[in-house]
Motif scaffolding. Structure first.
Motif, PDB file in Angstrom:
ATOM      1  N   ASP A   1       0.827  -1.203   0.000  1.00  0.00           N
ATOM      2  CA  ASP A   1       0.000   0.000   0.000  1.00  0.00           C
ATOM      3  C   ASP A   1       0.863   1.256   0.000  1.00  0.00           C
ATOM      4  O   ASP A   1       0.646   2.179  -0.791  1.00  0.00           O
ATOM      5  CB  ASP A   1      -0.928   0.001   1.212  1.00  0.00           C
ATOM      6  CG  ASP A   1      -1.852   1.202   1.229  1.00  0.00           C
ATOM      7  OD1 ASP A   1      -2.733   1.285   0.350  1.00  0.00           O
ATOM      8  OD2 ASP A   1      -1.678   2.075   2.104  1.00  0.00           O
TER       9      ASP A   1
ATOM     10  N   GLN B   1       3.033   6.419  -7.287  1.00  0.00           N
ATOM     11  CA  GLN B   1       2.159   7.399  -7.939  1.00  0.00           C
ATOM     12  C   GLN B   1       2.814   8.778  -7.964  1.00  0.00           C
ATOM     13  O   GLN B   1       2.728   9.500  -8.964  1.00  0.00           O
ATOM     14  CB  GLN B   1       0.804   7.477  -7.233  1.00  0.00           C
ATOM     15  CG  GLN B   1      -0.194   8.357  -7.968  1.00  0.00           C
ATOM     16  CD  GLN B   1      -1.572   8.335  -7.344  1.00  0.00           C
ATOM     17  OE1 GLN B   1      -1.786   8.869  -6.264  1.00  0.00           O
ATOM     18  NE2 GLN B   1      -2.518   7.695  -8.026  1.00  0.00           N
TER      19      GLN B   1
ATOM     20  N   GLN C   1       1.682   4.267  -3.154  1.00  0.00           N
ATOM     21  CA  GLN C   1       1.539   5.707  -2.939  1.00  0.00           C
ATOM     22  C   GLN C   1       2.786   6.433  -3.449  1.00  0.00           C
ATOM     23  O   GLN C   1       2.698   7.482  -4.089  1.00  0.00           O
ATOM     24  CB  GLN C   1       1.326   6.026  -1.450  1.00  0.00           C
ATOM     25  CG  GLN C   1       0.219   5.255  -0.748  1.00  0.00           C
ATOM     26  CD  GLN C   1      -1.123   5.333  -1.450  1.00  0.00           C
ATOM     27  OE1 GLN C   1      -1.519   6.397  -1.927  1.00  0.00           O
ATOM     28  NE2 GLN C   1      -1.805   4.193  -1.535  1.00  0.00           N
TER      29      GLN C   1
ATOM     30  N   HIS D   1       1.342  -5.024  -6.992  1.00  0.00           N
ATOM     31  CA  HIS D   1       1.915  -3.691  -6.789  1.00  0.00           C
ATOM     32  C   HIS D   1       3.001  -3.376  -7.808  1.00  0.00           C
ATOM     33  O   HIS D   1       3.366  -2.215  -7.997  1.00  0.00           O
ATOM     34  CB  HIS D   1       2.503  -3.579  -5.374  1.00  0.00           C
ATOM     35  CG  HIS D   1       3.660  -4.495  -5.123  1.00  0.00           C
ATOM     36  ND1 HIS D   1       3.506  -5.851  -4.955  1.00  0.00           N
ATOM     37  CD2 HIS D   1       4.998  -4.256  -5.027  1.00  0.00           C
ATOM     38  CE1 HIS D   1       4.691  -6.407  -4.756  1.00  0.00           C
ATOM     39  NE2 HIS D   1       5.620  -5.463  -4.800  1.00  0.00           N
TER      40      HIS D   1
ATOM     41  N   ARG E   1      -6.779   8.556  -2.976  1.00  0.00           N
ATOM     42  CA  ARG E   1      -5.653   7.715  -2.593  1.00  0.00           C
ATOM     43  C   ARG E   1      -5.491   6.546  -3.566  1.00  0.00           C
ATOM     44  O   ARG E   1      -6.474   5.929  -3.979  1.00  0.00           O
ATOM     45  CB  ARG E   1      -5.877   7.190  -1.172  1.00  0.00           C
ATOM     46  CG  ARG E   1      -4.741   6.344  -0.612  1.00  0.00           C
ATOM     47  CD  ARG E   1      -5.098   5.890   0.799  1.00  0.00           C
ATOM     48  NE  ARG E   1      -4.102   4.995   1.348  1.00  0.00           N
ATOM     49  CZ  ARG E   1      -2.986   5.377   1.953  1.00  0.00           C
ATOM     50  NH1 ARG E   1      -2.750   6.680   2.088  1.00  0.00           N
ATOM     51  NH2 ARG E   1      -2.134   4.506   2.440  1.00  0.00           N
ATOM     52  N   ALA E   2      -4.259   6.272  -3.948  1.00  0.00           N
ATOM     53  CA  ALA E   2      -3.993   5.145  -4.852  1.00  0.00           C
ATOM     54  C   ALA E   2      -4.413   3.837  -4.192  1.00  0.00           C
ATOM     55  O   ALA E   2      -4.164   3.623  -3.004  1.00  0.00           O
ATOM     56  CB  ALA E   2      -2.515   5.100  -5.214  1.00  0.00           C
ATOM     57  N   GLU E   3      -5.047   2.995  -4.964  1.00  0.00           N
ATOM     58  CA  GLU E   3      -5.506   1.694  -4.462  1.00  0.00           C
ATOM     59  C   GLU E   3      -4.865   0.572  -5.270  1.00  0.00           C
ATOM     60  O   GLU E   3      -4.631   0.703  -6.471  1.00  0.00           O
ATOM     61  CB  GLU E   3      -7.038   1.591  -4.565  1.00  0.00           C
ATOM     62  CG  GLU E   3      -7.811   2.641  -3.783  1.00  0.00           C
ATOM     63  CD  GLU E   3      -7.758   2.402  -2.284  1.00  0.00           C
ATOM     64  OE1 GLU E   3      -7.380   1.267  -1.887  1.00  0.00           O
ATOM     65  OE2 GLU E   3      -8.092   3.324  -1.519  1.00  0.00           O
ATOM     66  N   LEU E   4      -4.597  -0.528  -4.604  1.00  0.00           N
ATOM     67  CA  LEU E   4      -4.085  -1.703  -5.304  1.00  0.00           C
ATOM     68  C   LEU E   4      -5.144  -2.245  -6.245  1.00  0.00           C
ATOM     69  O   LEU E   4      -6.310  -2.402  -5.868  1.00  0.00           O
ATOM     70  CB  LEU E   4      -3.678  -2.780  -4.303  1.00  0.00           C
ATOM     71  CG  LEU E   4      -2.346  -2.572  -3.577  1.00  0.00           C
ATOM     72  CD1 LEU E   4      -2.249  -3.495  -2.367  1.00  0.00           C
ATOM     73  CD2 LEU E   4      -1.174  -2.821  -4.518  1.00  0.00           C
ATOM     74  N   LYS E   5      -4.754  -2.508  -7.478  1.00  0.00           N
ATOM     75  CA  LYS E   5      -5.682  -3.037  -8.468  1.00  0.00           C
ATOM     76  C   LYS E   5      -5.456  -4.534  -8.666  1.00  0.00           C
ATOM     77  O   LYS E   5      -4.353  -5.041  -8.485  1.00  0.00           O
ATOM     78  CB  LYS E   5      -5.496  -2.315  -9.809  1.00  0.00           C
ATOM     79  CG  LYS E   5      -5.847  -0.837  -9.778  1.00  0.00           C
ATOM     80  CD  LYS E   5      -5.719  -0.221 -11.167  1.00  0.00           C
ATOM     81  CE  LYS E   5      -6.102   1.246 -11.165  1.00  0.00           C
ATOM     82  NZ  LYS E   5      -6.010   1.853 -12.520  1.00  0.00           N
TER      83      LYS E   5
END
Length: 355
Positions: free
Chosen positions: A249, A256, A253, A334, A319-323
């Motif tokens: 996580d 990005q 971040q 990640h 907020r960047a999220e794991l896809k």
């Protein structure tokens, strides 16, 4: 040979060039350097800077066309890597530092291409990040393509803007064959350009790029340095160094922030290790940065300050999220390059820079 013994210090290096004429051309006598380990009488292993033999390059351009590439903030110290079972941590560290000397990037390449603007580079790199996500390519692949593009442009002159997409997709094509286990096929890269680049044109440009880069295709990218710092920071005693220990996580971040920052041409003012350390510094204390990189505050402070508007822009966005990706395991997701509306974010960051 000139030996400069350095223990814990910040090293500012100039690659010096001696120029003399030969007929209608110009001979560039280029001094290059590498870092080597030397044993002292006390048994310590300080690093030394070694001047390598001169290499002569015959050039046919005006003296004003030459520039001296400045390597900023190369820091030579004891390796922050733990003891490794498969290699000497000092040797691994020195090899990484030497790549910072070998692989040159410089925003000055735009001076060689009067038809190009910094925004064109940003648009191209943003598109490459998007293509990377579409084809589920790794972050390292996208950052290799960025490095190939920037270094290739440094070897060229007066490039037309309608060639940029071909150069960019070719850089990604080369990078994917190096980094990916199952890279996309050639026709897929041609397809994603919507008919602008044919397969044959990509293959022709591949040969041109490989020759221009002299087959130097293995830099330590920004992502390589970031992953190293993250791993050193989170590693526990007795754990295999090659097994990721850091938080996915937090990692995405930071990536990005770096994705946004590299779109700015001024990112090329800094070495990749410095860029990664500066981004890391926006999420961790400087004590952590010093532990994982050995860099002093003076070494990274200019980059940290330059990156601050980009960090503020990222913080103001969702907020960047794991896809999740098909055929990608949860412990690898990640590492897959993702894309958001970076160009709009870049405009906001530049607005802050202008204030």
């Amino acid at each position: 040979m000139l030996f400069l013994t350095i223990s814990v210090a910040v090293l500012f290096i100039l690659v010096l060039s001696q120029i003399r004429t030969r007929g209608n051309g110009i001979v560039l006598k280029k001094q290059s350097y590498e870092i080597q380990k030397r044993w002292s009488e006390e048994g310590a292993s300080p690093c030394v800077l070694v001047e390598t033999p001169h290499k002569e390059l015959v050039m046919t351009r005006d003296l004003s066309g030459f520039k001296q590439f400045r390597f900023k903030n190369i820091f030579i110290k004891t390796s922050p890597l733990p003891c490794l079972s498969w290699a000497s941590s000092d040797d691994v560290w020195i090899k990484m530092l030497n790549k910072e000397l070998k692989y040159v990037h410089d925003k000055g390449f735009l001076q060689q291409h009067p038809k190009l603007k910094p925004k064109m580079r940003a648009i191209l790199l943003d598109w490459l990040l998007e293509v990377s996500e579409v084809y589920t390519l790794h972050r390292e692949t996208a950052y290799l393509a960025q490095d190939f593009f920037d270094r290739f442009m440094l070897t060229q002159d007066d490039m037309a803007k309608d060639r940029l997409q071909l150069i960019g997709i070719t850089a990604l094509f080369i990078a994917s064959k190096i980094e990916e286990i199952y890279p996309p096929k050639l026709h897929e890269f041609a397809y994603v350009t919507d008919g602008a680049c044919e397969e044959e044109a990509i293959l022709e440009m591949e040969l041109v790029m490989l020759k221009a880069l002299n087959w130097n295709l293995c830099p330590e990218t920004v992502i390589t340095w970031l992953k190293l710092y993250a791993q050193v920071e989170s590693l526990k005693d007795g754990v295999n160094f090659l097994v990721p220990q850091f938080s996915q996580d937090t990692y995405i971040q930071i990536t990005q922030l770096l994705d946004l920052a590299i779109l700015d041409i001024n990112s090329l003012d800094y070495q990749y290790g410095i860029l990664a350390a500066a981004a890391f510094c926006h999420f961790f204390s400087f004590d952590v940065i010093h532990k994982v990189s050995g860099l002093t505050w003076d070494s990274i402070a200019p980059c940290v300050r330059w990156m601050t508007p980009f960090m503020r822009t990222v913080s103001a966005c969702p907020r960047a999220e794991l896809k999740d990706f098909k055929k990608v395991t949860s412990d690898d997701r990640h590492n897959i390059q993702t894309h958001v509306d970076y160009l709009s974010m870049l405009v906001r960051a530049h607005t802050m820079l202008a204030v």
